[in-house]
Design a protein around this motif. Structure first.
Motif, mmCIF file in Angstrom:
data_model
loop_
_atom_site.group_PDB
_atom_site.id
_atom_site.type_symbol
_atom_site.label_atom_id
_atom_site.label_comp_id
_atom_site.label_asym_id
_atom_site.label_seq_id
_atom_site.Cartn_x
_atom_site.Cartn_y
_atom_site.Cartn_z
ATOM 1 N N ALA A 82 39.477 3.272 -9.840
ATOM 2 C CA ALA A 82 40.642 3.559 -9.002
ATOM 3 C C ALA A 82 40.755 5.055 -8.722
ATOM 4 C CB ALA A 82 41.917 3.054 -9.688
ATOM 5 N N PHE A 83 40.507 5.859 -9.743
ATOM 6 C CA PHE A 83 40.545 7.314 -9.567
ATOM 7 C C PHE A 83 39.461 7.755 -8.594
ATOM 8 C CE2 PHE A 83 40.216 11.768 -10.529
ATOM 9 C CZ PHE A 83 41.499 12.138 -10.910
ATOM 10 N N GLY A 84 38.267 7.146 -8.705
ATOM 11 C CA GLY A 84 37.169 7.463 -7.801
ATOM 12 C C GLY A 84 37.469 7.090 -6.364
ATOM 13 N N VAL A 85 38.117 5.946 -6.175
ATOM 14 C CA VAL A 85 38.502 5.521 -4.818
ATOM 15 C C VAL A 85 39.466 6.529 -4.203
ATOM 16 C CG1 VAL A 85 39.796 3.774 -3.526
ATOM 17 C CG2 VAL A 85 38.068 3.067 -5.201
ATOM 18 N N HIS A 86 40.396 7.014 -4.999
ATOM 19 C CA HIS A 86 41.355 7.996 -4.497
ATOM 20 C C HIS A 86 40.651 9.297 -4.114
ATOM 21 C CE1 HIS A 86 44.861 10.797 -4.644
ATOM 22 N NE2 HIS A 86 45.424 9.770 -4.047
ATOM 23 N N ALA A 87 39.682 9.720 -4.928
ATOM 24 C CA ALA A 87 38.911 10.924 -4.607
ATOM 25 C C ALA A 87 38.100 10.720 -3.331
ATOM 26 C CB ALA A 87 37.985 11.290 -5.767
ATOM 27 N N ALA A 88 37.548 9.518 -3.161
ATOM 28 C CA ALA A 88 36.788 9.211 -1.950
ATOM 29 C C ALA A 88 37.687 9.257 -0.722
ATOM 30 C CB ALA A 88 36.127 7.840 -2.079
ATOM 31 N N MET A 89 38.925 8.789 -0.866
ATOM 32 C CA MET A 89 39.876 8.842 0.249
ATOM 33 C C MET A 89 40.206 10.286 0.613
ATOM 34 S SD MET A 89 42.434 5.720 -0.829
ATOM 35 C CE MET A 89 43.655 6.193 0.396
ATOM 36 N N ARG A 90 40.320 11.152 -0.393
ATOM 37 C CA ARG A 90 40.571 12.570 -0.112
ATOM 38 C C ARG A 90 39.393 13.175 0.647
ATOM 39 N NH1 ARG A 90 42.357 13.117 -5.628
ATOM 40 N NH2 ARG A 90 40.313 14.014 -6.067
ATOM 41 N N GLY A 184 31.743 14.266 -4.813
ATOM 42 C CA GLY A 184 31.059 14.275 -6.107
ATOM 43 C C GLY A 184 31.900 13.647 -7.189
ATOM 44 N N ILE A 185 33.205 13.957 -7.198
ATOM 45 C CA ILE A 185 34.115 13.372 -8.183
ATOM 46 C C ILE A 185 34.173 11.861 -8.007
ATOM 47 C CG2 ILE A 185 36.552 13.196 -8.859
ATOM 48 C CD1 ILE A 185 36.782 16.199 -8.373
ATOM 49 N N ALA A 186 34.221 11.398 -6.743
ATOM 50 C CA ALA A 186 34.271 9.961 -6.471
ATOM 51 C C ALA A 186 33.027 9.262 -7.012
ATOM 52 C CB ALA A 186 34.401 9.713 -4.963
ATOM 53 N N VAL A 187 31.873 9.881 -6.817
ATOM 54 C CA VAL A 187 30.628 9.291 -7.304
ATOM 55 C C VAL A 187 30.612 9.251 -8.836
ATOM 56 C CG1 VAL A 187 28.129 9.617 -7.470
ATOM 57 C CG2 VAL A 187 29.278 9.923 -5.271
ATOM 58 N N VAL A 188 31.021 10.367 -9.462
ATOM 59 C CA VAL A 188 31.038 10.431 -10.925
ATOM 60 C C VAL A 188 31.987 9.387 -11.500
ATOM 61 C CG1 VAL A 188 31.702 11.841 -12.916
ATOM 62 C CG2 VAL A 188 30.335 12.837 -11.080
ATOM 63 N N MET A 189 33.219 9.338 -10.963
ATOM 64 C CA MET A 189 34.214 8.400 -11.479
ATOM 65 C C MET A 189 33.771 6.956 -11.262
ATOM 66 S SD MET A 189 36.589 10.342 -12.642
ATOM 67 C CE MET A 189 37.426 11.902 -12.417
ATOM 68 N N GLY A 190 33.308 6.654 -10.034
ATOM 69 C CA GLY A 190 32.875 5.301 -9.732
ATOM 70 C C GLY A 190 31.707 4.860 -10.591
#
Length: 199
Positions: A82-90, A184-190
């Motif tokens: 969920a955190f990664g999805v939010h980063a991807a949206m940003r 990058g954050i989205a990829v790491v979190m996901g």
């Protein structure tokens, strides 16, 4: 005693200096200059509690009841995704989130996010409680010196990352750099989230 403390310092740094969910969040907030001290202190208190518990013997409890870890893996994995999805949206629509994000992330919410990213991560228990607790107890009565070394490592890393991130502000003055970081954050979190659930 100094050698044991140094071993604790180096072991702590080896485990903590990795781009995980907690560090990625602290890096982002450090660059933004938002609520850095509360986040750093939350990270430190979490380390103090977990590592001290491991050194005091809580690691034995987790070894006897390993069923706790799969539950933490599932919850932690879902949260990281969920955190990664939010980063991807940003990263995908920075303008749509930027206005609301600067005002919506209060100090309290930043602390809660840090707690979730820390305590919902099973690797935190494995590293801080089991791994460091096991290594520390191998030193017998000197284990508390080992604990001191690991806690010094936490202080150096979290303050260094949180306040050192401001040196990157010039680079992140460009919106494109934020999109790269958030991607990058989205990829790491996901990746971490899927890995935890699939493990």
């Amino acid at each position: 005693m100094f050698q044991v403390a140094l071993t604790g310092l180096l072991t702590g740094l080896a485990l903590i200096v990795a781009i995980g969910a907690q560090n990625a969040f602290l890096l982002r907030q450090g660059i933004r200059g938002e609520h850095v001290l509360p986040i750093v202190l939350t990270c430190l208190v979490s380390d103090v509690v977990a590592i001290t518990a491991g050194v005091a013997g809580l690691g034995v409890v987790l070894e006897r009841w390993p069923g706790i870890l799969p539950v933490a893996q599932l919850l932690g994995g879902l949260y990281l995704i969920a955190f990664g999805v939010h980063a991807a949206m940003r990263a995908w629509r920075p303008a749509a989130l930027e206005a609301g994000e600067s005002t919506s992330l209060t100090a309290g919410r930043a602390v809660l996010l840090t707690l979730a990213l820390t305590w919902l991560n099973p690797h935190f228990y494995l590293d801080a409680v089991l791994m460091l607790g096991t290594v520390a107890n191998s030193f017998g009565t000197d284990r508390w010196w080992f604990l001191t070394g690991t806690l010094v490592a936490s202080v150096l890393w979290f303050f260094g990352l949180g306040y050192g991130a401001r040196l990157l502000r010039g680079l992140f003055a460009r919106p494109g750099a934020w999109r790269v970081l958030d991607s990058g954050i989205a990829v790491v979190m996901g990746t971490l989230g899927v890995g935890l659930i699939a493990h």
